[in-house]
Design a protein around this motif. Structure first.
Motif, PDB file in Angstrom:
ATOM      1  N   ASP A   1      26.636  44.926  10.765  1.00  0.00           N
ATOM      2  CA  ASP A   1      26.130  45.229   9.475  1.00  0.00           C
ATOM      3  C   ASP A   1      26.421  46.985   9.421  1.00  0.00           C
ATOM      4  N   LEU A   2      25.728  47.461  10.754  1.00  0.00           N
ATOM      5  CA  LEU A   2      25.528  48.840  10.605  1.00  0.00           C
ATOM      6  C   LEU A   2      26.563  49.368  12.028  1.00  0.00           C
ATOM      7  N   LEU A   3      27.435  50.072  11.842  1.00  0.00           N
ATOM      8  CA  LEU A   3      28.258  50.588  12.960  1.00  0.00           C
ATOM      9  C   LEU A   3      28.030  51.981  13.110  1.00  0.00           C
ATOM     10  N   VAL A   4      27.403  52.550  14.315  1.00  0.00           N
ATOM     11  CA  VAL A   4      27.325  53.783  14.679  1.00  0.00           C
ATOM     12  C   VAL A   4      28.413  54.019  15.796  1.00  0.00           C
ATOM     13  N   THR A   5      29.408  54.744  15.361  1.00  0.00           N
ATOM     14  CA  THR A   5      30.637  55.000  16.319  1.00  0.00           C
ATOM     15  C   THR A   5      30.609  56.431  16.764  1.00  0.00           C
ATOM     16  N   VAL A   6      31.195  56.550  17.841  1.00  0.00           N
ATOM     17  CA  VAL A   6      31.388  57.629  18.735  1.00  0.00           C
ATOM     18  C   VAL A   6      33.112  57.714  18.514  1.00  0.00           C
ATOM     19  N   PRO A   7      33.686  58.484  17.631  1.00  0.00           N
ATOM     20  CA  PRO A   7      35.121  58.435  17.386  1.00  0.00           C
ATOM     21  C   PRO A   7      35.850  59.440  18.733  1.00  0.00           C
ATOM     22  N   THR A   8      37.170  59.130  18.677  1.00  0.00           N
ATOM     23  CA  THR A   8      38.034  60.060  19.581  1.00  0.00           C
ATOM     24  C   THR A   8      37.444  61.602  19.488  1.00  0.00           C
ATOM     25  N   ASN A   9      37.283  62.005  20.608  1.00  0.00           N
ATOM     26  CA  ASN A   9      36.988  63.369  20.810  1.00  0.00           C
ATOM     27  C   ASN A   9      38.231  64.267  21.384  1.00  0.00           C
ATOM     28  N   MET A  10      38.539  65.288  20.271  1.00  0.00           N
ATOM     29  CA  MET A  10      39.676  66.067  20.638  1.00  0.00           C
ATOM     30  C   MET A  10      39.540  67.340  20.857  1.00  0.00           C
ATOM     31  N   GLY A  11      40.300  68.305  21.471  1.00  0.00           N
ATOM     32  CA  GLY A  11      40.379  69.753  21.352  1.00  0.00           C
ATOM     33  C   GLY A  11      40.627  69.984  19.921  1.00  0.00           C
TER      34      GLY A  11
ATOM     35  N   LYS B   1      20.530  56.827   5.748  1.00  0.00           N
ATOM     36  CA  LYS B   1      20.813  55.235   6.050  1.00  0.00           C
ATOM     37  C   LYS B   1      19.753  54.613   6.629  1.00  0.00           C
ATOM     38  N   LEU B   2      19.173  54.754   7.881  1.00  0.00           N
ATOM     39  CA  LEU B   2      18.259  54.472   8.616  1.00  0.00           C
ATOM     40  C   LEU B   2      16.992  54.377   7.818  1.00  0.00           C
ATOM     41  N   ARG B   3      16.648  55.264   6.952  1.00  0.00           N
ATOM     42  CA  ARG B   3      15.290  55.317   6.454  1.00  0.00           C
ATOM     43  C   ARG B   3      15.160  54.140   5.313  1.00  0.00           C
ATOM     44  N   GLU B   4      16.215  53.530   4.895  1.00  0.00           N
ATOM     45  CA  GLU B   4      16.157  52.419   3.878  1.00  0.00           C
ATOM     46  C   GLU B   4      16.659  51.090   4.426  1.00  0.00           C
ATOM     47  N   TRP B   5      17.377  51.231   5.947  1.00  0.00           N
ATOM     48  CA  TRP B   5      17.922  50.106   6.168  1.00  0.00           C
ATOM     49  C   TRP B   5      16.858  48.992   6.825  1.00  0.00           C
ATOM     50  N   GLU B   6      17.003  47.725   6.480  1.00  0.00           N
ATOM     51  CA  GLU B   6      16.071  46.774   6.708  1.00  0.00           C
ATOM     52  C   GLU B   6      16.328  45.623   7.641  1.00  0.00           C
ATOM     53  N   GLY B   7      17.310  45.930   8.515  1.00  0.00           N
ATOM     54  CA  GLY B   7      18.016  45.226   9.770  1.00  0.00           C
ATOM     55  C   GLY B   7      19.154  44.534   9.520  1.00  0.00           C
ATOM     56  N   GLY B   8      19.641  43.827  10.555  1.00  0.00           N
ATOM     57  CA  GLY B   8      21.008  43.319  10.862  1.00  0.00           C
ATOM     58  C   GLY B   8      21.413  43.699  12.076  1.00  0.00           C
ATOM     59  N   LYS B   9      22.750  43.408  12.138  1.00  0.00           N
ATOM     60  CA  LYS B   9      23.608  43.582  13.425  1.00  0.00           C
ATOM     61  C   LYS B   9      23.844  45.183  13.768  1.00  0.00           C
ATOM     62  N   LEU B  10      23.110  45.745  14.417  1.00  0.00           N
ATOM     63  CA  LEU B  10      23.571  47.408  14.705  1.00  0.00           C
ATOM     64  C   LEU B  10      24.561  47.233  15.870  1.00  0.00           C
ATOM     65  N   VAL B  11      25.605  48.078  15.778  1.00  0.00           N
ATOM     66  CA  VAL B  11      26.555  48.143  17.130  1.00  0.00           C
ATOM     67  C   VAL B  11      26.669  49.554  17.135  1.00  0.00           C
TER      68      VAL B  11
ATOM     69  N   LYS C   1      28.661  54.871   4.849  1.00  0.00           N
ATOM     70  CA  LYS C   1      28.160  53.901   3.857  1.00  0.00           C
ATOM     71  C   LYS C   1      27.710  52.702   4.901  1.00  0.00           C
ATOM     72  N   SER C   2      28.635  52.222   5.786  1.00  0.00           N
ATOM     73  CA  SER C   2      28.121  51.335   6.888  1.00  0.00           C
ATOM     74  C   SER C   2      28.622  51.572   8.044  1.00  0.00           C
ATOM     75  N   ILE C   3      29.250  52.804   8.123  1.00  0.00           N
ATOM     76  CA  ILE C   3      30.074  53.197   9.350  1.00  0.00           C
ATOM     77  C   ILE C   3      29.885  54.879   9.421  1.00  0.00           C
ATOM     78  N   PHE C   4      29.063  55.233  10.713  1.00  0.00           N
ATOM     79  CA  PHE C   4      28.530  56.540  10.709  1.00  0.00           C
ATOM     80  C   PHE C   4      28.739  56.883  12.064  1.00  0.00           C
ATOM     81  N   ASP C   5      28.859  58.290  12.327  1.00  0.00           N
ATOM     82  CA  ASP C   5      28.919  58.921  13.554  1.00  0.00           C
ATOM     83  C   ASP C   5      27.384  60.135  13.449  1.00  0.00           C
TER      84      ASP C   5
END
Length: 410
Positions: free
Chosen positions: A243-253, A140-150, A123-127
């Motif tokens: 406002d929008l978090l694009v995260t790289v979660p922990t990577n595991m085997g 999400k990006l197609r409709e997002w109008e701006g804010g704090k992208l982390v 919704k506001s957090i994505f990988d």
């Protein structure tokens, strides 16, 4: 007949099947590859999906079409490996092996961080390291109008360490094209002490962040995600709003490695850095993201590993000493936005430096320099992946071990 079994039909496993089918004596060996999934994904393409640069069809195909004739293909879930018995338990069957190649890859584990896999997931957090995440983020990006992208990295190691930076650069370009760059504050958050794992390359990439007005937050070890207030909090109680978090979660085997008792704390298999033989079992070999070797978890690395591992499998079955040859070679294009890219070439010992590639003085590609030509090389890699890399066809003029020719080494 003796049995060689490959676990995983992703990039590394499929390459090994193609390499070995023509080299192992057919009268003495059977080759079997096991994977529970039908679809083969071009994972580097996940970076481009959110920005509508690639389509779904360009990043996924039927995996079976890349498995060569002469290799048994079993599409079943792997329960566990029994190394003391040289057996593999499948969901409803048992496989015996004389030689085993583990190519089970790595996966994201957002549940490793408190609150990451919460109410705001997709919704506001994505990988963008999964197909589903990249598609959800595109919508999400197609409709997002701006804010704090982390843009945030949880911890290392991760698949393709440069991909989060590429995402930041492509996001800058994407929002400029949409005419809303002035409405987007981009912050790049990393647990590292610089923009990248390699010092010289980190300086170049850090400069690009400044040039593109992208904030850099270093040494950020995330402790939890506050879904109520849209914040990520580190262990020192530092908070970063989004406002929008694009995260790289922990990577595991893969979980099968944990179930089998073969992995480290992150389920990566302890592997000899140069031979790619398991440190615990001499008839088990490991390749690609499944290993714990300190090389990038990237397709190019798996390609270079596959060439050395093929030779070592043939040496092993003949009872000969293995080659201690793999040098951690990695070769990566880094998208920097605006139809430009950098190219880096490095290994265990040598950091990325400036120079020419693959020919000394000629190139035609420039190392650690932005160019349109490098961008074309990045896009061309998709064709190379589907038509050469997976089929075990060597890439012309690019050796498995890193060449120092053309590099400006102090």
């Amino acid at each position: 007949m003796k049995n060689l079994v490959i676990l995983g039909a992703g990039t590394a496993g499929t390459m090994m099947a193609n390499h070995l089918v023509s080299k192992l004596p057919k009268k003495e060996w059977t080759i079997t590859i096991v994977d529970q999934y039908k679809t083969h994904y071009y994972q580097p393409g996940f970076l481009f999906l959110p920005f509508d640069i690639y389509t779904e069809k360009q990043v996924k195909k039927d995996g079976k079409k890349f498995i060569p004739r002469g290799v048994n293909y079993i599409q079943k879930k792997i329960d566990r490996i029994l190394p003391e018995e040289n057996k593999i338990n499948l969901e409803d069957d048992i496989l015996d092996y004389d030689v085993l190649i583990i190519a089970t890859g790595s996966k994201t584990a957002p549940d490793e961080v408190e609150g990451m896999l919460g109410d705001n997931w997709y919704k506001s957090i994505f990988d963008f390291y999964t197909y589903e995440g990249a598609l959800a983020l595109r919508n999400k990006l197609r409709e997002w109008e701006g804010g704090k992208l982390v843009i945030h990295i949880t911890e290392m190691p991760i698949k393709c360490p440069v991909a989060p930076l590429e995402f930041a650069f492509l996001a800058d370009s994407y929002f400029k094209k949409k005419g809303i760059r002035d409405k987007v504050e981009i912050t790049y958050v990393t647990p590292l002490s610089g923009a990248f794992t390699k010092e010289k390359c980190s300086k170049s990439l850090g400069y690009l962040l400044k040039e593109k007005n992208i904030n850099l937050e270093i040494d950020f070890a995330i402790e939890h995600v506050n879904n109520d207030n849209n914040k990520i909090i580190d262990y020192a109680d530092k908070a970063i709003d989004f406002d929008l978090l694009v995260t790289v979660p922990t990577n595991m085997g893969d979980e099968v490695i944990e179930r089998s008792g073969l992995g480290d704390d992150l389920n990566f298999v302890p592997t000899h850095h140069n031979t790619l033989q398991s440190l615990a079992h001499e008839n088990i070999f490991v390749i690609g993201d499944a290993t714990n070797v300190p090389a990038s978890k990237a397709g190019s690395v798996a390609h270079f590993q596959a060439e050395t591992l093929t030779d070592n499998i043939l040496l092993y079955v003949e009872g000969k000493p293995l080659k201690e040859e793999f040098d951690g070679h990695a070769n990566c294009f880094i998208e920097t936005g605006d139809n430009k890219a950098l190219l880096i070439d490095f290994n265990y010992e040598q950091e990325p430096v400036e120079g020419t590639f693959p020919f000394a003085g000629i190139g035609p590609l420039r190392l650690l320099k932005e160019s349109v030509f490098n961008h074309w090389g990045k896009l061309a890699f998709r064709w190379i992946y589907w038509n050469m890399l997976l089929k075990g066809i060597p890439i012309p003029f690019v050796s498995r071990n890193m060449s120092l020719k053309g590099k400006n080494i102090d």
